[in-house]
Design a protein around this motif. Structure first.
Motif, PDB file in Angstrom:
ATOM      1  N   LEU A 268       0.690  -1.153   0.114  1.00 26.94           N
ATOM      2  CA  LEU A 268      -0.045  -0.163  -0.100  1.00 26.94           C
ATOM      3  C   LEU A 268       0.872   1.091  -0.043  1.00 26.94           C
ATOM      4  CD1 LEU A 268      -2.923  -0.800   2.353  1.00 26.94           C
ATOM      5  CD2 LEU A 268      -2.937  -0.670  -0.174  1.00 26.94           C
ATOM      6  N   SER A 269       2.053   1.338   0.672  1.00 19.32           N
ATOM      7  CA  SER A 269       2.941   2.546   0.918  1.00 19.32           C
ATOM      8  C   SER A 269       3.521   2.631  -0.521  1.00 19.32           C
ATOM      9  CB  SER A 269       3.997   2.139   1.704  1.00 19.32           C
ATOM     10  OG  SER A 269       3.562   2.087   3.058  1.00 19.32           O
ATOM     11  N   ALA A 270       3.895   1.537  -1.423  1.00 14.89           N
ATOM     12  CA  ALA A 270       4.402   1.420  -2.821  1.00 14.89           C
ATOM     13  C   ALA A 270       3.356   2.244  -3.827  1.00 14.89           C
ATOM     14  CB  ALA A 270       4.812   0.284  -3.263  1.00 14.89           C
ATOM     15  N   MET A 271       2.088   1.848  -3.321  1.00 21.35           N
ATOM     16  CA  MET A 271       1.171   2.192  -4.281  1.00 21.35           C
ATOM     17  C   MET A 271       0.652   3.708  -4.120  1.00 21.35           C
ATOM     18  SD  MET A 271      -2.808   0.539  -5.082  1.00 21.35           S
ATOM     19  CE  MET A 271      -2.012  -0.841  -5.945  1.00 21.35           C
TER      20      MET A 271
ATOM     21  N   ALA B 182       5.464   5.937 -13.842  1.00 20.59           N
ATOM     22  CA  ALA B 182       6.216   4.922 -13.190  1.00 20.59           C
ATOM     23  C   ALA B 182       7.637   5.232 -13.319  1.00 20.59           C
ATOM     24  CB  ALA B 182       5.780   3.657 -13.612  1.00 20.59           C
ATOM     25  N   PRO B 183       8.266   5.146 -12.228  1.00 18.41           N
ATOM     26  CA  PRO B 183       9.903   5.402 -12.410  1.00 18.41           C
ATOM     27  C   PRO B 183      10.680   4.189 -12.610  1.00 18.41           C
ATOM     28  CG  PRO B 183       9.352   5.573 -10.143  1.00 18.41           C
ATOM     29  CD  PRO B 183       7.854   5.367 -10.840  1.00 18.41           C
ATOM     30  N   MET B 184      10.375   3.774 -14.113  1.00 13.93           N
ATOM     31  CA  MET B 184      11.199   2.358 -14.416  1.00 13.93           C
ATOM     32  C   MET B 184      11.992   2.534 -15.762  1.00 13.93           C
ATOM     33  SD  MET B 184       8.235  -0.497 -13.253  1.00 13.93           S
ATOM     34  CE  MET B 184       6.969   0.162 -14.285  1.00 13.93           C
ATOM     35  N   ALA B 185      12.683   1.816 -15.839  1.00 12.76           N
ATOM     36  CA  ALA B 185      13.464   1.609 -17.299  1.00 12.76           C
ATOM     37  C   ALA B 185      14.102   2.986 -17.579  1.00 12.76           C
ATOM     38  CB  ALA B 185      12.402   1.377 -18.503  1.00 12.76           C
TER      39      ALA B 185
ATOM     40  N   ASN C 172      -0.327   2.509 -17.019  1.00 11.19           N
ATOM     41  CA  ASN C 172      -0.505   3.877 -16.277  1.00 11.19           C
ATOM     42  C   ASN C 172      -0.607   3.723 -14.767  1.00 11.19           C
ATOM     43  OD1 ASN C 172      -0.531   6.297 -15.319  1.00 11.19           O
ATOM     44  ND2 ASN C 172      -2.161   6.989 -16.763  1.00 11.19           N
ATOM     45  N   TRP C 173       0.679   3.114 -14.213  1.00 11.23           N
ATOM     46  CA  TRP C 173       0.508   2.594 -12.616  1.00 11.23           C
ATOM     47  C   TRP C 173      -0.067   3.865 -11.871  1.00 11.23           C
ATOM     48  CZ3 TRP C 173       4.773  -1.487 -11.502  1.00 11.23           C
ATOM     49  CH2 TRP C 173       4.767  -2.546 -12.442  1.00 11.23           C
ATOM     50  N   PRO C 174       0.398   5.276 -12.071  1.00 17.38           N
ATOM     51  CA  PRO C 174       0.126   6.084 -11.028  1.00 17.38           C
ATOM     52  C   PRO C 174      -1.228   6.297 -11.113  1.00 17.38           C
ATOM     53  CG  PRO C 174       2.095   6.860 -12.409  1.00 17.38           C
ATOM     54  CD  PRO C 174       1.631   5.514 -12.917  1.00 17.38           C
TER      55      PRO C 174
ATOM     56  N   ALA D  78      -2.923   3.525  -9.362  1.00 14.95           N
ATOM     57  CA  ALA D  78      -3.037   3.647  -8.045  1.00 14.95           C
ATOM     58  C   ALA D  78      -3.638   4.900  -7.404  1.00 14.95           C
ATOM     59  CB  ALA D  78      -1.182   3.870  -7.719  1.00 14.95           C
ATOM     60  N   ALA D  79      -3.962   5.734  -8.086  1.00 14.38           N
ATOM     61  CA  ALA D  79      -4.828   6.833  -7.609  1.00 14.38           C
ATOM     62  C   ALA D  79      -6.121   6.371  -7.692  1.00 14.38           C
ATOM     63  CB  ALA D  79      -4.679   8.242  -8.426  1.00 14.38           C
ATOM     64  N   LEU D  80      -6.696   5.655  -8.631  1.00 15.57           N
ATOM     65  CA  LEU D  80      -7.968   5.234  -8.694  1.00 15.57           C
ATOM     66  C   LEU D  80      -7.950   4.195  -7.406  1.00 15.57           C
ATOM     67  CD1 LEU D  80      -8.505   4.861 -12.555  1.00 15.57           C
ATOM     68  CD2 LEU D  80      -9.462   6.817 -10.917  1.00 15.57           C
ATOM     69  N   SER D  81      -7.040   3.508  -7.307  1.00 15.93           N
ATOM     70  CA  SER D  81      -7.247   2.383  -6.218  1.00 15.93           C
ATOM     71  C   SER D  81      -7.537   3.077  -4.754  1.00 15.93           C
ATOM     72  CB  SER D  81      -6.068   1.360  -6.089  1.00 15.93           C
ATOM     73  OG  SER D  81      -5.834   0.907  -7.455  1.00 15.93           O
ATOM     74  N   PHE D  82      -6.890   4.191  -4.657  1.00 16.55           N
ATOM     75  CA  PHE D  82      -6.790   4.880  -3.528  1.00 16.55           C
ATOM     76  C   PHE D  82      -8.351   5.538  -3.415  1.00 16.55           C
ATOM     77  CE2 PHE D  82      -2.641   3.658  -2.433  1.00 16.55           C
ATOM     78  CZ  PHE D  82      -2.513   3.523  -0.916  1.00 16.55           C
ATOM     79  N   ILE D  83      -8.617   5.927  -4.335  1.00 15.36           N
ATOM     80  CA  ILE D  83     -10.052   6.595  -4.155  1.00 15.36           C
ATOM     81  C   ILE D  83     -11.115   5.587  -4.031  1.00 15.36           C
ATOM     82  CG2 ILE D  83     -11.780   7.798  -5.494  1.00 15.36           C
ATOM     83  CD1 ILE D  83      -9.310   9.365  -7.060  1.00 15.36           C
ATOM     84  N   MET D  84     -10.805   4.448  -4.596  1.00 18.75           N
ATOM     85  CA  MET D  84     -11.896   3.263  -4.316  1.00 18.75           C
ATOM     86  C   MET D  84     -11.764   2.970  -2.835  1.00 18.75           C
ATOM     87  SD  MET D  84     -12.167  -0.389  -6.327  1.00 18.75           S
ATOM     88  CE  MET D  84     -10.673  -0.708  -5.702  1.00 18.75           C
ATOM     89  N   LEU D  85     -10.273   2.982  -2.148  1.00 17.88           N
ATOM     90  CA  LEU D  85      -9.982   2.442  -0.950  1.00 17.88           C
ATOM     91  C   LEU D  85     -10.790   3.477   0.155  1.00 17.88           C
ATOM     92  CD1 LEU D  85      -8.495   0.380   0.620  1.00 17.88           C
ATOM     93  CD2 LEU D  85      -6.782   2.048   0.642  1.00 17.88           C
TER      94      LEU D  85
END
Length: 288
Positions: free
Chosen positions: A34-37, A46-49, A258-260, A263-270
């Motif tokens: 959850l902290s990572a999300m 997403a800070p990858m590649a 589009n992970w960010p 993640a934002a939609l997941s926390f709104i749902m949370l």
């Protein structure tokens, strides 16, 4: 003889040793992802590649500015409410009969049927419904045998098909939580009410439903929370009509990458889940 004062430190240590690993695992398993999300939800990408991400609130603003996401959230909340309603309508009478009317091996056999879905894979259960609900499927043929010329139901890839699949998946939770609460009600209390002339409806309304409310609310929470974020049943049974906030979040992580935003939609749902918990806690607190 060991006094409680001397035994207390040793007992506390034993309790810590027995419960500590499980609670530590639960804390790590919940807090770290959850902290990572939560961190990702405030990034531009997403800070990858080797990509460089910037801090932004654009992902949360997207939910507020675009009707598409708010409509899907409301649709998901409606789906959760309808599934909870049908699970209660079907599950509470079943739990009442199991707790108060059936005894012995018959109860054990019927209880086994309630938990039978847990013995099979969820994906298998959902795909089995596609054979039931599809055009000219098992359900249509069965209805045509009883009512010849009844016509086609065309339930597959509809909102109703999603509700049917989810009710099938989560009905056992409502039955089990209601059963636990109903079984705790003393039979003497019901007998006393009957001896005083209370009708069955009065006993249900004044005794059974109020005393079973904690179990009902527990079932509501256990069903509502996962249903509003479900994506497997809506995607398989709903087709184009199976777009909900859970399927959009899954797409953000697995298709759009589009992970960010996911993640934002997941926390709104949370946050919506938090409201459900707060309301349930308030209702249970009043009963206590």
């Amino acid at each position: 003889m060991t006094s409680p004062a001397r035994g207390a430190p040793g007992q506390a240590g034993a309790i810590l040793a027995l419960t500590g690993p499980a609670y530590l695992w639960l804390a790590v398993a919940i807090l770290l992802p959850l902290s990572a999300m939560f961190y990702f939800s405030f990034l531009s990408e997403a800070p990858m590649a080797g990509k460089t991400a910037e801090w932004t609130l654009a992902n949360y603003r997207a939910f507020l500015e675009q009707d598409f996401y708010r409509t899907l959230m409301l649709r998901s909340l409606r789906l959760g409410a309808e599934v909870v309603f049908w699970c209660f309508v079907l599950g509470f009478p079943c739990a009442l009969v199991l707790a108060k009317s059936i005894r012995g091996r018959a109860r054990e056999a019927l209880f086994l049927l309630v938990i039978l879905p847990f013995w099979s894979n969820a994906l298998v259960r959902i795909f089995s419904w596609t054979m039931m609900l599809r055009g000219n499927g098992i359900l249509e043929k069965a209805i045509d045998m009883v009512f010849p010329g009844a016509g086609h139901l065309n339930l597959m890839f509809t909102y109703e098909a999603v509700v049917i699949g989810l009710v099938h998946s989560y009905l056992p939770y409502m039955i089990l939580t209601c059963y636990i609460s109903l079984q705790a009600i003393e039979d003497d209390l019901l007998e006393a009410a009957r001896s005083m002339g209370a009708s069955r409806l009065t006993i249900l309304r004044r005794i059974l439903l109020p005393l079973a409310l904690p179990g009902i609310l527990a079932g509501v929470v256990l069903i509502f929370v996962p249903v509003i974020g479900s994506f497997m049943e809506p995607r398989i049974l709903g087709g184009r009509n199976g777009t909900f906030i859970g399927t959009v979040i899954e797409d953000q992580f697995t298709a759009v990458f589009n992970w960010p935003l996911g993640a934002a939609l997941s926390f709104i749902m949370l946050g919506c889940v938090g409201v459900v918990f707060a309301v349930s806690r308030l209702a249970l607190g009043r009963r206590g």
